[in-house]
Design an enzyme around this catalytic site. Structure first.
Site, PDB file in Angstrom:
ATOM      1  N   GLU A 166       0.800  -1.234   0.000  1.00 15.84           N
ATOM      2  CA  GLU A 166       0.000   0.000   0.000  1.00 15.84           C
ATOM      3  C   GLU A 166       0.831   1.281   0.000  1.00 15.84           C
ATOM      4  O   GLU A 166       0.690   2.126   0.893  1.00 15.84           O
ATOM      5  CB  GLU A 166      -0.984  -0.025   1.187  1.00 15.84           C
ATOM      6  CG  GLU A 166      -1.890  -1.245   1.125  1.00 15.84           C
ATOM      7  CD  GLU A 166      -2.829  -1.386   2.332  1.00 15.84           C
ATOM      8  OE1 GLU A 166      -2.875  -0.479   3.171  1.00 15.84           O
ATOM      9  OE2 GLU A 166      -3.516  -2.420   2.407  1.00 15.84           O
ATOM     10  N   ASN A 203       1.989  -4.596  -3.362  1.00 18.22           N
ATOM     11  CA  ASN A 203       0.588  -4.978  -3.167  1.00 18.22           C
ATOM     12  C   ASN A 203      -0.214  -3.729  -2.794  1.00 18.22           C
ATOM     13  O   ASN A 203       0.232  -2.924  -1.978  1.00 18.22           O
ATOM     14  CB  ASN A 203       0.567  -5.992  -1.997  1.00 18.22           C
ATOM     15  CG  ASN A 203      -0.767  -6.633  -1.733  1.00 18.22           C
ATOM     16  OD1 ASN A 203      -1.410  -7.130  -2.646  1.00 18.22           O
ATOM     17  ND2 ASN A 203      -1.189  -6.651  -0.471  1.00 18.22           N
ATOM     18  N   HIS A 241     -10.470  -5.970  -2.324  1.00 16.42           N
ATOM     19  CA  HIS A 241     -11.482  -5.837  -1.267  1.00 16.42           C
ATOM     20  C   HIS A 241     -12.658  -5.081  -1.887  1.00 16.42           C
ATOM     21  O   HIS A 241     -12.678  -3.852  -1.907  1.00 16.42           O
ATOM     22  CB  HIS A 241     -10.926  -5.069  -0.064  1.00 16.42           C
ATOM     23  CG  HIS A 241      -9.857  -5.818   0.668  1.00 16.42           C
ATOM     24  ND1 HIS A 241     -10.117  -6.993   1.340  1.00 16.42           N
ATOM     25  CD2 HIS A 241      -8.537  -5.576   0.833  1.00 16.42           C
ATOM     26  CE1 HIS A 241      -8.996  -7.433   1.898  1.00 16.42           C
ATOM     27  NE2 HIS A 241      -8.022  -6.602   1.596  1.00 16.42           N
ATOM     28  N   GLU A 261      -6.127 -10.507  -1.831  1.00 12.71           N
ATOM     29  CA  GLU A 261      -6.918 -10.348  -0.592  1.00 12.71           C
ATOM     30  C   GLU A 261      -8.412 -10.282  -0.897  1.00 12.71           C
ATOM     31  O   GLU A 261      -9.145  -9.476  -0.323  1.00 12.71           O
ATOM     32  CB  GLU A 261      -6.486  -9.070   0.162  1.00 12.71           C
ATOM     33  CG  GLU A 261      -5.005  -8.994   0.465  1.00 12.71           C
ATOM     34  CD  GLU A 261      -4.588  -7.788   1.304  1.00 12.71           C
ATOM     35  OE1 GLU A 261      -5.463  -7.134   1.912  1.00 12.71           O
ATOM     36  OE2 GLU A 261      -3.389  -7.510   1.360  1.00 12.71           O
ATOM     37  N   ASP A 289     -12.231 -10.255  -1.130  1.00  5.97           N
ATOM     38  CA  ASP A 289     -13.517 -10.424  -0.450  1.00  5.97           C
ATOM     39  C   ASP A 289     -14.499  -9.420  -1.041  1.00  5.97           C
ATOM     40  O   ASP A 289     -14.092  -8.460  -1.713  1.00  5.97           O
ATOM     41  CB  ASP A 289     -13.432 -10.334   1.086  1.00  5.97           C
ATOM     42  CG  ASP A 289     -12.725  -9.110   1.630  1.00  5.97           C
ATOM     43  OD1 ASP A 289     -12.691  -8.074   0.942  1.00  5.97           O
ATOM     44  OD2 ASP A 289     -12.209  -9.176   2.765  1.00  5.97           O
TER      45      ASP A 289
HETATM   46  O1  9MR Z   1      -6.850  -8.792   8.192  1.00  9.36           O
HETATM   47  C1  9MR Z   1      -6.017  -7.884   8.850  1.00  9.36           C
HETATM   48  C2  9MR Z   1      -6.653  -7.458  10.158  1.00  9.36           C
HETATM   49  O2  9MR Z   1      -6.752  -8.566  11.040  1.00  9.36           O
HETATM   50  C3  9MR Z   1      -5.859  -6.347  10.782  1.00  9.36           C
HETATM   51  O3  9MR Z   1      -6.513  -5.880  11.936  1.00  9.36           O
HETATM   52  C4  9MR Z   1      -5.682  -5.228   9.765  1.00  9.36           C
HETATM   53  C5  9MR Z   1      -4.889  -4.072  10.326  1.00  9.36           C
HETATM   54  O4  9MR Z   1      -4.805  -3.050   9.390  1.00  9.36           O
HETATM   55  O5  9MR Z   1      -5.019  -5.738   8.630  1.00  9.36           O
HETATM   56  C6  9MR Z   1      -5.800  -6.663   7.975  1.00  9.36           C
HETATM   57  O6  9MR Z   1      -5.228  -7.040   6.764  1.00  9.36           O
HETATM   58  C7  9MR Z   1      -5.014  -5.997   5.816  1.00  9.36           C
HETATM   59  C8  9MR Z   1      -3.833  -6.379   4.988  1.00  9.36           C
HETATM   60  O7  9MR Z   1      -2.725  -6.624   5.817  1.00  9.36           O
HETATM   61  C9  9MR Z   1      -3.487  -5.294   3.978  1.00  9.36           C
HETATM   62  N1  9MR Z   1      -4.635  -4.969   3.168  1.00  9.36           N
HETATM   63  C10 9MR Z   1      -5.855  -4.670   3.886  1.00  9.36           C
HETATM   64  C11 9MR Z   1      -6.192  -5.796   4.857  1.00  9.36           C
HETATM   65  C12 9MR Z   1      -7.508  -5.524   5.568  1.00  9.36           C
HETATM   66  O8  9MR Z   1      -7.387  -4.415   6.390  1.00  9.36           O
END
Ligand code: 9MR
Length: 351
Positions: free
Chosen positions: A167, A208, A244, A272, A274
């Protein structure tokens, strides 16, 4: 009243009366009807490397969940949702902890599955020593190099691909202002990619991001970055499209956009996936979600350089969505009770 008439009337009443959300209504929602051995098996048969899922350490005590997770026909690739991130792996400077990450890695590698590393450098989930320290540019360089090379080196030989940089962009295509960018400008990206590649030359190094799935300013910024990195000889093997999505809003340019990335000489992965909705779930929303999942899989299917698809956990029981977006959820292909939803059939149809 005849008994058959009674049941006909009862059925009509039940189908027309709006009943408040309850387990009874949930049970009435459509579920999957596909009869397949597994999604990874389908992905392989369709020429992809994997169909996989994210998972997280606290979930591994849930036996029914783990039974599905460990089905190698279903999931041929695993990503640690949290336990390989910076706060989990280097909570104090120079002090590395891999116990939790190793538990996830073992799930993949003990079963001959692929592992995606997530992630080396990201502006979130950083320990406070990184965010609140006062460092020179040279020190930030060294901090990035030490973190990336130790993390990637620890998993050397076990990882198919690493999200080395996660990101980096704002939605308008400018670089995010974080501790790394503020010290080094965009050079931090090359520093991280080089360190990761040196630590495990056989692992593919990725950048990513989200909101780069359709064409637009942010995707263009990522394409420009990849072009620039390649022209400087910086290793860059792949781009991760997080995906997402919101029900009914899959970008129509997803396939075209993936082709444009691939034309730059990188592979593409859906990292990722969903598809969330405003709750409660309805039959109509679940049908649209099924179509949305199918659209995403079909787009990957149509682009040879799209190597695989990862869902950001497979069940609504452990989805990140309700915690991040109030009133939203239902984003995964399995529901909270581990029952397959129509979305599962959308994935099947997409292959
Ligand atoms: O799924 C992850 C969640 O458990 C955490 O709390 C969160 C913190 O920002 O990160 C989530 O995963 C993220 C991923 O690492 C990067 N892309 C977005 C995902 C969803 O927030």
């Amino acid at each position: 009243m005849q008994i058959s008439t009674f049941f006909a009337v009862l059925g009509w009443v039940l189908s027309t009366v709006a009943i408040p959300a309850s387990p009874t209504v949930e049970a009435a929602l459509p579920t999957s009807t596909a009869n397949v051995a597994g999604l990874h098996a389908l992905a392989k048969a369709a020429g992809k490397l994997y169909f996989g899922t994210a998972t997280d350490n606290p979930e591994l005590t849930d036996q029914p969940y783990v039974a599905i997770l460990n089905n190698t026909q279903m999931f041929g690739q695993i990503t640690a949702a949290n336990s390989m991130k910076w706060d989990a792996t280097e909570p104090e400077q120079g002090v590395f902890t891999f116990t939790q990450g190793d538990q996830i890695a073992a799930l993949a590698t003990n079963d001959g599955r692929l592992l995606r590393g997530h992630n080396c450098v990201w502006h979130e989930q950083l320990p406070s020593w990184v965010t609140s320290g006062t460092f020179t540019a040279a020190e930030v360089t060294s901090i990035i190099e030490t973190h990336c090379s130790t993390l990637v080196g620890h998993y050397k030989g076990k990882v198919y691909s690493w999200d080395v940089v996660n990101e980096p962009f704002n939605d308008d295509g400018t670089f995010g202002q974080d501790v790394f960018f503020n010290a080094l400008g965009e050079d931090y990206i090359a520093i991280a990619l080089r360190a990761a590649k040196a630590a495990d030359p056989n692992a593919k190094v990725y950048i990513n991001d989200f909101n780069i799935e359709g064409t637009g300013v942010k995707a263009t910024a990522m394409k420009n970055l990849i072009t620039s990195l390649k022209s400087q000889g910086v290793p860059i093997d792949g781009v991760g499209l997080q995906c997402h999505f919101i029900v009914g809003e899959v970008p129509t340019t997803l396939e075209e956009n993936m082709r444009e990335f691939a034309a730059l000489g990188v592979e593409v992965a859906i990292t990722e996936l969903d598809v969330r909705m405003t709750l409660p779930e309805t039959a109509a929303l679940l049908e649209q979600q099924k179509a949305d999942y199918q659209t995403v899989i079909s787009a990957c299917q149509a682009v040879p350089q799209c190597v695989g698809i990862t869902v950001w956990d497979f069940t609504d029981k452990f989805s990140w969505v309700p915690g991040a977006f109030a009133g939203q959820g239902g984003a995964c292909p399995w529901d909270e009770n581990l029952v397959r939803k129509p979305a599962f059939d959308g994935i099947v149809a997409g292959f």
